[in-house]
Design an enzyme around this catalytic site. Structure first.
Site: not given
Length: 258
Positions: A48, A75, A211
């Protein structure tokens, strides 16, 4: 329904990069740790890259793209612009969409975050951003990239994800992890995610999740319908401190029935 052993594990390497960035060095190596994960059975690698390059950098993405033989998932915020680097030896951030267009990963997960957030903490509100996202999704599709949208377990929003052209959604599992840790309304919260998974399946959307998933809460979450992929980084790196990275990857795969 998802059956045991059919959910892919994608390992997020951001925390490895965060350790590296605490010193002016290339150690620990992002690519070497990616290879450890792959050798231990990881199905994919996730990164990410944020514009401030606080952990994974643009250069890391190119290095990983050259060596990976598993699925690469990048991401980020699709609206993130180019940003100059303020660190010696670190290339400028080219903008998220430009980075993804050049690398062409198998999957791109679009996330509504910004540099002020410590971490991603909510999904898209597609009543606000859907019109902006749709043409970007078309551009990524034209390059052969599968697109996933980071979403809360909101049935109406999930239906909008299908309408704007997403191939998958990634459910933001922070609320589930919090409920699991505290025991507060766990069954109710889990049912929200279970129903969201059913809605995604009814819409023809593939389902990812991520997450704050960990070795304790993942086995239950892995029972949601047709879960194709989980992305795990923070908890896995913490576990790796105790048991080693390869052992941690294998422990998470066992949670997924493999």
């Amino acid at each position: 329904m998802s059956t045991s052993g059919t959910t892919d594990l994608s390992v997020n390497l951001n925390k490895i990069a965060l350790i590296r960035n605490s010193r002016d060095t290339d150690y620990p190596s992002i690519t070497e740790h990616a290879q450890i994960c792959i050798d231990a059975g990881a199905d994919g690698i996730t990164v990410h890259p944020r514009p401030d390059q606080r952990h994974i950098r643009a250069d890391d993405c190119f290095d990983l793209a050259k060596m990976l033989n598993v699925e690469f998932n990048i991401e980020g915020n699709p609206f993130a612009p180019a940003m100059a680097s303020n660190r010696r030896g670190v290339s400028d951030y080219p903008g998220f969409i430009e980075l993804v267009k050049e690398i062409k990963p198998a999957q791109c997960t679009l996330v509504p975050d910004n540099n002020e957030q410590l971490t991603s903490d909510h999904g898209f509100d597609l009543t606000q951003s859907g019109e902006q996202l749709a043409p970007l999704i078309e551009q990524l599709h034209a390059l052969g990239i599968r697109v996933s949208l980071f979403m809360d377990p909101d049935p109406q929003q999930i239906k909008l994800a299908k309408a704007v052209g997403a191939d998958r959604i990634e459910l933001y599992t922070g609320p589930y992890a919090d409920a699991f840790a505290t025991g507060t309304d766990l069954d109710t919260v889990f049912q929200q995610f279970y129903h969201a998974a059913e809605v995604a399946a009814d819409c023809g959307l593939g389902l990812n999740a991520g997450h704050d998933l960990n070795l304790h809460n993942l086995p239950r979450f892995a029972t949601v319908p047709q879960l194709l992929e989980v992305s795990i980084g923070h908890a896995m790196i913490v576990d790796a401190i105790e048991i080693g990275l390869a052992n941690a990857v294998q422990a998470y795969q066992r949670c997924l029935g493999k």
